[in-house]
Design an enzyme around this catalytic site. Structure first.
Site, PDB file in Angstrom:
ATOM      1  N   SER A  22       0.835  -1.205   0.000  1.00  0.00           N
ATOM      2  CA  SER A  22       0.000   0.000   0.000  1.00  0.00           C
ATOM      3  C   SER A  22       0.872   1.259   0.000  1.00  0.00           C
ATOM      4  O   SER A  22       0.395   2.332  -0.327  1.00  0.00           O
ATOM      5  CB  SER A  22      -0.889   0.011   1.239  1.00  0.00           C
ATOM      6  OG  SER A  22      -0.089   0.123   2.400  1.00  0.00           O
ATOM      7  N   GLU A  66       3.937   6.503   6.878  1.00  0.00           N
ATOM      8  CA  GLU A  66       3.897   6.865   5.450  1.00  0.00           C
ATOM      9  C   GLU A  66       4.191   8.350   5.266  1.00  0.00           C
ATOM     10  O   GLU A  66       4.909   8.743   4.353  1.00  0.00           O
ATOM     11  CB  GLU A  66       2.476   6.518   4.963  1.00  0.00           C
ATOM     12  CG  GLU A  66       2.243   6.498   3.504  1.00  0.00           C
ATOM     13  CD  GLU A  66       2.893   5.318   2.791  1.00  0.00           C
ATOM     14  OE1 GLU A  66       3.205   5.522   1.640  1.00  0.00           O
ATOM     15  OE2 GLU A  66       3.134   4.233   3.367  1.00  0.00           O
TER      16      GLU A  66
HETATM   17  N1  DGL Z   1       1.887  -2.251   5.093  1.00  0.00           N
HETATM   18  C1  DGL Z   1       0.582  -2.770   5.152  1.00  0.00           C
HETATM   19  C2  DGL Z   1       0.481  -4.069   5.940  1.00  0.00           C
HETATM   20  O1  DGL Z   1       1.436  -4.794   6.050  1.00  0.00           O
HETATM   21  C3  DGL Z   1      -0.604  -1.918   5.437  1.00  0.00           C
HETATM   22  C4  DGL Z   1      -0.521  -0.530   5.855  1.00  0.00           C
HETATM   23  C5  DGL Z   1      -1.775   0.216   5.474  1.00  0.00           C
HETATM   24  O2  DGL Z   1      -1.870   0.587   4.314  1.00  0.00           O
HETATM   25  O3  DGL Z   1      -2.644   0.394   6.339  1.00  0.00           O
HETATM   26  O4  DGL Z   1      -0.564  -4.402   6.446  1.00  0.00           O
END
Ligand code: DGL
Length: 291
Positions: free
Chosen positions: A29, A171
């Site tokens: 994401s 992020e």
């Molecule tokens: N990095 C993602 C995961 O491992 C999700 C983070 C997100 O977009 O909420 O769940």
């Protein structure tokens, strides 16, 4: 060996497809999947990678499944059509939980490796049998996670913490919010430590979280073990490629070995900064991807 207009050379496998020299697609994401990419590059130094960050549509963790499924499909389509990937690594726990089953149905020819919170390794490591799990709400609420948890019934007590807003703060590189959220979440989870009744193991069940270990460490103490899923995913990716005879071999020009290209639906500079900071490498400008 075939030489392409872009200067890359690719081996041809028995079926006539060009596979060994093709890239592995890695998708998240946002920037979190870089923690998985780091493990992949360490395990598979000869492979070429294309990393796609869907930062323009992140975070996934508090969105409904239909958003995550739609975005995951768009990402795979792009990686196949534009980068002819030989394997996909879904470097996102939330997308794996919501979409991997459907992706495997829709792309039966494409090997797809996913990631799940490291609950099984945690059961091996924990001595107090008290295990903390930080993940997105989407991951913790998923059917896939429920099945994983049920499979470990009786082996340990798991304290589950949905971390709303944390991936987003990472992020955005918002240090103040990241620290405040981590303090709130770890306090809500209970006591960390190595004494009876304390959590001695903390599962980082979102690929963004390995990048904030330095924030979590003072909150949980020096003895707590952090577990993330990058290394097992990298080993699984190696197995998947080896079974098919698709592992990259050293090319004549070693400059091509381990090449990395990047794309993002968000801000290319932000992705570049994250790679320079976390993977300690300088990279060419990521492509802005419109999907
Ligand atoms: N990095 C993602 C995961 O491992 C999700 C983070 C997100 O977009 O909420 O769940």
């Amino acid at each position: 060996m075939t030489r392409y207009p872009d200067g890359l050379t690719k081996d041809v496998d028995a079926t006539g497809q060009h596979r060994r020299g093709d890239a592995i697609g890695v998708f998240d994401s946002g920037v979190g999947g870089l923690s998985v990419l780091r493990a992949l590059r360490a395990e598979l130094p000869l492979e070429t990678f294309f990393y796609l960050s869907d930062s323009g549509h992140a975070p996934y963790g508090e969105r409904d499944d239909s958003h995550v499924i739609r975005r995951s499909h768009a990402a795979v389509r792009y990686l196949i059509d534009h980068h002819h990937i030989k394997t996909l690594v879904v470097a996102c726990n939330t997308a794996t939980a919501a979409a991997i089953k459907l992706l495997r149905q829709d792309y039966p020819e494409l090997p797809i490796v996913g990631i799940e919170p490291a609950l099984k390794p945690a059961c091996v490591h924990s001595k107090t049998r008290q295990i903390g799990v930080m993940a997105t709400r989407g991951t913790l609420n998923s059917e896939k996670f429920r099945v994983l948890l049920a499979s470990l019934h009786g082996q340990a007590t798991f304290v589950l913490q949905p971390c709303d807003g944390l991936a987003d703060a990472i992020e955005r590189d918002d240090a103040i919010k990241t620290i405040a959220l981590c303090a709130d979440f770890t306090r809500a989870m209970g006591r960390f430590g190595t004494e009876k009744g304390e959590m001695d193991t903390l599962v980082l069940g979102c690929t963004h979280y390995p990048f904030i270990e330095h924030v979590l460490r003072p909150l949980v103490g020096k003895d707590v073990i952090f577990l993330e899923g990058g290394a097992p995913v990298a080993r699984q990716t190696r197995r998947v490629l080896a079974e098919r005879g698709w592992l990259a071999q050293s090319s004549e020009s070693s400059a091509q070995d381990g090449a990395l290209a990047l794309g993002t639906t968000g801000d290319p500079q932000r992705l570049r900064d994250a790679i320079e900071r976390w993977l300690l490498m300088s990279v060419t400008a990521p492509t802005r991807v419109l999907i």
